[in-house]
Design a protein around this motif. Structure first.
Motif, PDB file in Angstrom:
ATOM      1  N   ILE A   1     -63.846   2.046 -58.092  1.00 53.06           N
ATOM      2  CA  ILE A   1     -63.421   1.013 -57.453  1.00 53.06           C
ATOM      3  C   ILE A   1     -62.734   0.104 -58.489  1.00 53.06           C
ATOM      4  CG2 ILE A   1     -64.072  -0.928 -56.350  1.00 53.06           C
ATOM      5  CD1 ILE A   1     -66.444   0.801 -54.853  1.00 53.06           C
ATOM      6  N   ASP A   2     -63.244   0.017 -59.686  1.00 56.34           N
ATOM      7  CA  ASP A   2     -62.741  -0.839 -60.541  1.00 56.34           C
ATOM      8  C   ASP A   2     -61.591  -0.229 -61.129  1.00 56.34           C
ATOM      9  OD1 ASP A   2     -64.871  -2.949 -60.855  1.00 56.34           O
ATOM     10  OD2 ASP A   2     -65.996  -1.711 -62.714  1.00 56.34           O
ATOM     11  N   VAL A   3     -61.531   1.179 -61.345  1.00 57.24           N
ATOM     12  CA  VAL A   3     -60.064   1.749 -61.849  1.00 57.24           C
ATOM     13  C   VAL A   3     -58.774   1.260 -61.041  1.00 57.24           C
ATOM     14  CG1 VAL A   3     -58.746   3.662 -62.069  1.00 57.24           C
ATOM     15  CG2 VAL A   3     -61.079   3.543 -63.255  1.00 57.24           C
ATOM     16  N   VAL A   4     -59.092   1.344 -59.757  1.00 56.61           N
ATOM     17  CA  VAL A   4     -58.225   0.889 -58.607  1.00 56.61           C
ATOM     18  C   VAL A   4     -57.827  -0.614 -58.857  1.00 56.61           C
ATOM     19  CG1 VAL A   4     -57.237   0.874 -56.235  1.00 56.61           C
ATOM     20  CG2 VAL A   4     -58.557   2.750 -57.028  1.00 56.61           C
ATOM     21  N   SER A   5     -58.845  -1.471 -58.628  1.00 56.23           N
ATOM     22  CA  SER A   5     -58.841  -3.039 -58.615  1.00 56.23           C
ATOM     23  C   SER A   5     -58.106  -3.346 -59.960  1.00 56.23           C
ATOM     24  CB  SER A   5     -60.206  -3.473 -58.721  1.00 56.23           C
ATOM     25  OG  SER A   5     -60.817  -3.343 -59.626  1.00 56.23           O
ATOM     26  N   GLN A   6     -58.224  -2.718 -61.027  1.00 53.57           N
ATOM     27  CA  GLN A   6     -57.749  -3.053 -62.178  1.00 53.57           C
ATOM     28  C   GLN A   6     -56.191  -2.576 -62.388  1.00 53.57           C
ATOM     29  OE1 GLN A   6     -60.085  -1.189 -65.367  1.00 53.57           O
ATOM     30  NE2 GLN A   6     -61.905  -2.603 -65.196  1.00 53.57           N
TER      31      GLN A   6
ATOM     32  N   ARG B   1     -55.497 -10.846 -56.994  1.00 55.54           N
ATOM     33  CA  ARG B   1     -55.099  -9.320 -56.763  1.00 55.54           C
ATOM     34  C   ARG B   1     -55.889  -8.384 -57.031  1.00 55.54           C
ATOM     35  NH1 ARG B   1     -49.873  -9.557 -55.620  1.00 55.54           N
ATOM     36  NH2 ARG B   1     -48.453 -11.057 -56.565  1.00 55.54           N
ATOM     37  N   GLY B   2     -56.241  -7.411 -56.267  1.00 58.29           N
ATOM     38  CA  GLY B   2     -57.232  -6.510 -56.250  1.00 58.29           C
ATOM     39  C   GLY B   2     -58.652  -7.113 -55.858  1.00 58.29           C
TER      40      GLY B   2
ATOM     41  N   THR C   1     -61.564 -12.734 -64.440  1.00 57.64           N
ATOM     42  CA  THR C   1     -61.892 -11.397 -64.570  1.00 57.64           C
ATOM     43  C   THR C   1     -60.366 -10.736 -64.833  1.00 57.64           C
ATOM     44  OG1 THR C   1     -63.968 -11.059 -63.736  1.00 57.64           O
ATOM     45  CG2 THR C   1     -62.703  -9.111 -63.938  1.00 57.64           C
ATOM     46  N   LEU C   2     -59.482 -11.419 -63.849  1.00 60.35           N
ATOM     47  CA  LEU C   2     -58.198 -10.748 -63.733  1.00 60.35           C
ATOM     48  C   LEU C   2     -57.263 -11.241 -65.107  1.00 60.35           C
ATOM     49  CD1 LEU C   2     -55.578 -10.736 -60.970  1.00 60.35           C
ATOM     50  CD2 LEU C   2     -54.987 -12.095 -63.013  1.00 60.35           C
TER      51      LEU C   2
END
Length: 209
Positions: A130-135, A75-76, A39-40
Motif C-alpha cells: 500500500i505504501d509503495v502505491v501511495s508513494q 494525493r494518494g 508525509t507527502l
C-alpha cells in the motif's frame, strides 16, 4: 516516593472488540488526516534532485497549495488509508499470538517477544504494498515528472479520477517489476519493525509489572 507501577495487563478476552475496532480506526484516521500532508512533503523532498523543486518544508507546502490546492497535499491519501487495516491486524495478531503462546509458556517476556515479532510481520506484509502505491501517487504533480511512473490523463481532475490514477500506477508497477515491485523495501521494513516490536513489548510488560 513509593513506586506504584502495578499496571493491569489487558488481554484479548478483556477487550470490547466492537469499541476497540471502531474507536481505533476513528482515532487513527484523525491522526492520519493531520499528518498526511507533511508525509507527502517529506517524500517529495527526499525524492527531488537537490533543491530543484522545493527549498524546504514551508516552500514545498506553499508551492503545492498554489499549484494543486489543498487536494494536492492529499494525493494518494485514499489508498494510504487502507494501511489502517494493517494497524488493526497488528493488534489482533499480537493479542491472538499471546493467547496461543500462553498454552506453552506463561512468561510475559516470551509471549510478548513472539507476539510482537509476529504482529509486525503481518502488519508490514499489508503495509508495504500500500505504501509503495501511495508513494508513487504522492509523486504525481503538474509540470516536471517526479518518480519512476506518471499517471496518464489530466491531474487537474479531468480524465483521471483518484482510483483511476491508482489503477494506472498499479498497472505500471506490474509491467515494470511484476509482483516484486509492490514489495520494494519489504526486507528492510521487516528488519526495522520486527526487532523493534519484539523488544518493545517485553519491556512494556516488565515496566507494567
Amino acid at each position: 516516593m513509593e513506586d506504584k507501577r502495578n499496571i493491569q495487563i489487558i488481554e484479548w478476552e478483556h477487550l470490547d472488540k466492537k469499541k476497540f475496532y471502531v474507536f481505533g480506526v476513528a482515532m487513527t484516521m484523525m491522526i492520519r488526516v493531520s499528518v498526511y500532508p507533511f508525509t507527502l512533503i517529506r517524500t517529495r523532498l527526499q525524492v527531488q534532485k537537490g533543491k530543484s523543486l522545493y527549498h524546504g518544508t514551508f516552500d514545498a507546502f506553499i508551492k503545492i497549495l498554489r499549484a494543486d490546492g489543498v487536494t494536492g497535499l492529499y494525493r494518494g491519501f485514499l489508498v494510504n488509508t487502507f494501511t489502517l487495516i494493517s494497524g488493526q491486524c497488528y493488534v489482533t495478531t499480537y493479542e491472538l499470538t499471546r493467547k496461543f503462546v500462553a498454552d506453552y509458556s506463561q512468561s510475559n517476556t516470551v509471549k510478548s517477544l513472539v507476539a510482537g515479532g509476529s504482529a509486525s510481520l503481518v502488519a508490514q506484509s499489508i503495509t508495504v504494498p500500500i505504501d509503495v502505491v501511495s508513494q508513487h501517487l504522492m509523486m504525481q504533480r503538474k509540470g516536471e515528472k517526479m518518480g519512476r511512473f506518471q499517471v496518464r490523463g489530466n491531474l487537474e481532475g479531468q480524465g483521471v479520477v483518484a482510483f483511476g490514477q491508482t489503477k494506472d500506477i498499479i498497472r505500471q508497477i506490474l509491467q515494470a517489476d511484476g509482483l516484486r515491485g509492490f514489495y520494494r523495501g519489504y526486507v528492510a521494513s521487516l528488519l526495522t519493525y520486527i526487532p523493534n516490536s519484539a523488544v518493545w513489548w517485553p519491556f512494556y510488560h516488565f515496566y507494567a509489572g
